[in-house]
Design an enzyme around this catalytic site. Sequence first.
Site, PDB file in Angstrom:
ATOM      1  N   CYS A 159      13.163  15.024 -11.492  1.00 16.00           N
ATOM      2  CA  CYS A 159      14.336  15.209 -11.872  1.00 16.00           C
ATOM      3  C   CYS A 159      15.255  15.069 -10.957  1.00 16.00           C
ATOM      4  O   CYS A 159      14.945  15.838  -9.501  1.00 16.00           O
ATOM      5  CB  CYS A 159      14.609  16.038 -13.155  1.00 16.00           C
ATOM      6  SG  CYS A 159      13.246  16.222 -14.227  1.00 16.00           S
ATOM      7  N   ARG A 188      14.653  10.312  -8.503  1.00 14.27           N
ATOM      8  CA  ARG A 188      13.458  11.609  -8.266  1.00 14.27           C
ATOM      9  C   ARG A 188      13.494  11.734 -10.317  1.00 14.27           C
ATOM     10  O   ARG A 188      12.794  12.225 -10.233  1.00 14.27           O
ATOM     11  CB  ARG A 188      14.431  12.699  -8.290  1.00 14.27           C
ATOM     12  CG  ARG A 188      15.203  12.600  -7.008  1.00 14.27           C
ATOM     13  CD  ARG A 188      16.209  14.004  -7.122  1.00 14.27           C
ATOM     14  NE  ARG A 188      15.441  15.271  -6.716  1.00 14.27           N
ATOM     15  CZ  ARG A 188      15.173  15.830  -6.089  1.00 14.27           C
ATOM     16  NH1 ARG A 188      14.249  15.816  -4.939  1.00 14.27           N
ATOM     17  NH2 ARG A 188      14.841  16.653  -6.535  1.00 14.27           N
ATOM     18  N   TRP A 238      12.690  13.156 -14.964  1.00 16.36           N
ATOM     19  CA  TRP A 238      11.197  12.729 -15.268  1.00 16.36           C
ATOM     20  C   TRP A 238      10.795  13.648 -16.179  1.00 16.36           C
ATOM     21  O   TRP A 238      10.715  15.165 -15.734  1.00 16.36           O
ATOM     22  CB  TRP A 238      10.394  13.110 -13.390  1.00 16.36           C
ATOM     23  CG  TRP A 238       9.213  11.887 -13.261  1.00 16.36           C
ATOM     24  CD1 TRP A 238       8.723  10.765 -13.450  1.00 16.36           C
ATOM     25  CD2 TRP A 238       8.162  13.217 -13.446  1.00 16.36           C
ATOM     26  NE1 TRP A 238       7.731  11.436 -13.142  1.00 16.36           N
ATOM     27  CE2 TRP A 238       7.012  12.274 -13.095  1.00 16.36           C
ATOM     28  CE3 TRP A 238       7.349  14.899 -13.676  1.00 16.36           C
ATOM     29  CZ2 TRP A 238       5.541  13.074 -13.161  1.00 16.36           C
ATOM     30  CZ3 TRP A 238       6.606  15.135 -13.869  1.00 16.36           C
ATOM     31  CH2 TRP A 238       5.362  13.834 -13.483  1.00 16.36           C
ATOM     32  N   ASN A 241      15.916  21.273 -13.153  1.00 17.98           N
ATOM     33  CA  ASN A 241      15.248  20.165 -12.282  1.00 17.98           C
ATOM     34  C   ASN A 241      14.173  21.652 -12.029  1.00 17.98           C
ATOM     35  O   ASN A 241      14.199  22.572 -11.817  1.00 17.98           O
ATOM     36  CB  ASN A 241      14.812  19.767 -11.355  1.00 17.98           C
ATOM     37  CG  ASN A 241      14.299  19.582 -10.270  1.00 17.98           C
ATOM     38  OD1 ASN A 241      13.217  19.198 -10.838  1.00 17.98           O
ATOM     39  ND2 ASN A 241      13.913  19.639  -8.807  1.00 17.98           N
ATOM     40  N   GLY A 242      12.552  20.875 -12.827  1.00 20.03           N
ATOM     41  CA  GLY A 242      11.801  22.719 -12.425  1.00 20.03           C
ATOM     42  C   GLY A 242      11.085  22.580 -13.874  1.00 20.03           C
ATOM     43  O   GLY A 242      10.980  21.483 -14.895  1.00 20.03           O
ATOM     44  N   GLU A 261      -4.475   4.527   1.309  1.00 21.13           N
ATOM     45  CA  GLU A 261      -3.186   4.085   1.899  1.00 21.13           C
ATOM     46  C   GLU A 261      -2.506   3.076   1.279  1.00 21.13           C
ATOM     47  O   GLU A 261      -2.003   2.431   0.566  1.00 21.13           O
ATOM     48  CB  GLU A 261      -2.593   4.555   3.425  1.00 21.13           C
ATOM     49  CG  GLU A 261      -0.859   4.618   3.032  1.00 21.13           C
ATOM     50  CD  GLU A 261       0.546   5.067   2.142  1.00 21.13           C
ATOM     51  OE1 GLU A 261      -0.965   6.258   1.689  1.00 21.13           O
ATOM     52  OE2 GLU A 261       1.084   4.832   1.857  1.00 21.13           O
ATOM     53  N   LYS A 299      -0.674   2.263  -1.800  1.00 27.02           N
ATOM     54  CA  LYS A 299       1.141   1.631  -2.139  1.00 27.02           C
ATOM     55  C   LYS A 299       0.588   0.359  -3.258  1.00 27.02           C
ATOM     56  O   LYS A 299       1.406   0.575  -3.825  1.00 27.02           O
ATOM     57  CB  LYS A 299       0.576   1.040  -0.845  1.00 27.02           C
ATOM     58  CG  LYS A 299       2.032   1.117  -0.404  1.00 27.02           C
ATOM     59  CD  LYS A 299       2.824   2.072   0.491  1.00 27.02           C
ATOM     60  CE  LYS A 299       2.600   3.283  -0.733  1.00 27.02           C
ATOM     61  NZ  LYS A 299       3.198   4.617  -0.307  1.00 27.02           N
ATOM     62  N   GLU A 305       0.539   1.905  -6.770  1.00 32.69           N
ATOM     63  CA  GLU A 305       1.993   2.440  -7.484  1.00 32.69           C
ATOM     64  C   GLU A 305       2.312   1.472  -7.535  1.00 32.69           C
ATOM     65  O   GLU A 305       3.315   1.667  -8.396  1.00 32.69           O
ATOM     66  CB  GLU A 305       1.850   3.820  -6.684  1.00 32.69           C
ATOM     67  CG  GLU A 305       2.585   3.496  -4.881  1.00 32.69           C
ATOM     68  CD  GLU A 305       3.196   4.728  -4.759  1.00 32.69           C
ATOM     69  OE1 GLU A 305       3.062   4.874  -3.164  1.00 32.69           O
ATOM     70  OE2 GLU A 305       3.340   6.106  -4.982  1.00 32.69           O
ATOM     71  N   HIS A 343     -23.386   2.236  -1.505  1.00 31.54           N
ATOM     72  CA  HIS A 343     -23.505   3.494  -1.937  1.00 31.54           C
ATOM     73  C   HIS A 343     -23.364   3.880  -3.588  1.00 31.54           C
ATOM     74  O   HIS A 343     -23.224   4.703  -4.214  1.00 31.54           O
ATOM     75  CB  HIS A 343     -23.038   4.824  -1.034  1.00 31.54           C
ATOM     76  CG  HIS A 343     -24.403   5.189  -0.078  1.00 31.54           C
ATOM     77  ND1 HIS A 343     -25.522   5.244   0.627  1.00 31.54           N
ATOM     78  CD2 HIS A 343     -23.730   4.648   1.375  1.00 31.54           C
ATOM     79  CE1 HIS A 343     -25.289   4.736   1.696  1.00 31.54           C
ATOM     80  NE2 HIS A 343     -24.670   4.657   2.436  1.00 31.54           N
ATOM     81  N   LYS A 360      10.021  10.235  -6.846  1.00 26.74           N
ATOM     82  CA  LYS A 360       9.641  10.149  -5.444  1.00 26.74           C
ATOM     83  C   LYS A 360       9.719  12.021  -4.956  1.00 26.74           C
ATOM     84  O   LYS A 360       8.851  11.871  -4.391  1.00 26.74           O
ATOM     85  CB  LYS A 360      11.382   9.923  -5.167  1.00 26.74           C
ATOM     86  CG  LYS A 360      11.239   9.896  -3.331  1.00 26.74           C
ATOM     87  CD  LYS A 360      10.619   8.755  -2.527  1.00 26.74           C
ATOM     88  CE  LYS A 360      10.701   8.783  -1.051  1.00 26.74           C
ATOM     89  NZ  LYS A 360       9.397   7.778  -0.613  1.00 26.74           N
TER      90      LYS A 360
END
Length: 609
Positions: A2, A28, A74, A100-101, A482, A486, A489, A505, A604
């Site tokens: 947030c 955020r 968020w 936020n939290g 990565e 990328k 997401e 395997h 983010k």
Amino acid sequence: MCGIIGCVGRAEQTLNTLVHGLEKLEYRGYDSAGVGVAGDDLSVCKTAGEIEALSQKIAGKQFSGTVGIGHTRWSTHGPPTDNNAHPHQDCTGTVAVVHNGIIENYQTLRDELAANGHTFTSDTDTEVVPHLIEDELETGAAPEAAFRSAISKLEGSYAIAAIVEGTEALFAARNDSPLVIGVGLDEDGNAEADLTSDGPFFIASDVPAFRDFTARVVYLDDGEFARLDGGVQITDQNGTTVEKTIETVSWDAEETGKSGYDHYMLKEIHEQPRALRQCLSGRVDELGGNVDIETVGELSPSRIQFVACGTSYHAALYGSQLLTRAGVPAQAFLASEYATSPPPVGDSLVVGITQSGETADTLSALREADRRGAQTLAVTNTVGSTAARECDHTLYIRSGPEIGVAATKTFVGQLAALNLLTLSTVEKRQTRRQIVPALRDLPGDIQHILDESNAAEIAEEYADSDAYFFIGRRYQYPVALEGALKLKEISYEHAEGFAAGELKHGPLALVTDQTPVFAVVLGDGEVARKTVGNIKEVEARDAPVVAITDGRNDAAMYADHVLEVPETHPRIGAILANVQLQLVAYHIANGLGRPIDKPRNLAKSVTVE
Ligand code: AGP
């Protein structure tokens, strides 16, 4: 996560300032948004959806007052609905709070408040706060005392801002969630304005929220309270004034705009040459082949543990290879799993890699390392972040602000910084003489890729695939992971990265003619030869192959398409290969019309564990 914003002293600009700040903080979280403004009255407007939806809802409304707060969410407790949007209010509608939290004891508090007659209208943990303040105000407490008393009952993480009807002040508190105060220019444009001047003042989760108005900031620390009105007073939990230093951020407001690119992510991909020059500037002596990074120069740990999440964890895997091969045993741990790792021994160094410097899992692992007696180093992009302030040492990657939720230039900055760390602490002159020129050429090599890449055509060719696989060995393995992260997401397509040798395997069972395999193959050594062998295995199962290669091996011979990278040392070539994969991910997602800068369900900065 947030994002929260607050301002005082912006007169009739209060509402615009809040909405502008929320737009800058939308990375955020973007599940819902809201604002509250206090003067003689208290006005609140909030809605599910992005800031755009809030702007439409606000249009035509009158808010009078010079003190305001705003929030972009968020979701953690409760779905993204109008009722769960912040600000939250008390029963009387005279208190508004943004947060936020996570308030860990909210259920207990909520049950007690409900038993005492309070009515709740949301599913959130935050809503207990305005009701706690309301209780205190009813006993006759002044607004600031009521706020402090309410905060003292909370357990968990919070950056909280509150306003009260009829009070031209904003109250804020911080614990384990970031909060920074902006010191605005006074009426005369006096750039030396301080915390005792008339303001305006801002408070936010992150500097971009108010960077258009000021570059002068004060970072709050855990356990501190701030009162913003005609001046700013910062106090500790006992109410004792804390003297703080005003710092000046070094980047311009324009750096947080899109500069004509369709998306922040694309802009940030193109900023990589400049970001790298900043990262290397003054740290690399090309003539002597020496590397000198401030604050870390004296370290010579016998062992290193890396802790990080997501993309930064991939950087940690890369860093652990660099250091281990240079003779210092190093291991990378997912920060959220660090508690079960073997304790650091001797003069171990624990390195937290985090672009934001605020990732809760990483902070928690670093604190655990500190409790276990290890030295800690933060590799971060964010000056003044919690990681930077709590660790014993800090290595800044100097990438400049990154707004796109998908990390790009900060990943490249992390890999470059880890090269600097290894070169400056462990590696011998002979290695430095090989790697320093490769690092020096890196910005130009990336620019060459940005100018010449055929990633857009390849993305178009494979846009309708069932799934996407990425393989690589050694330094190319973290790049394969990565590349997959990328793509998944921002495109929402299924993508997985594998160590190339692992494919046979199990994952090979997934490979079909509808699953392109992106293989990173650099150099002409044993590693490249083995990966070419893996390419042949998938080719034999009819999978299309895209080789990301410097042309020094046979990969192109067996691949359907090639993404070229300039020749360089393979450990630096991995950084170049990553840029090609960033472009592939971007173009696939863009072709699918995805909201690239704001992928669903992500944010983010992940400030919850
Ligand atoms: C990267 O694209 C992701 N958004 C995510 O994995 C991110 O790298 C992770 O949350 C860690 O963030 P940090 O670097 O700020 O700690």
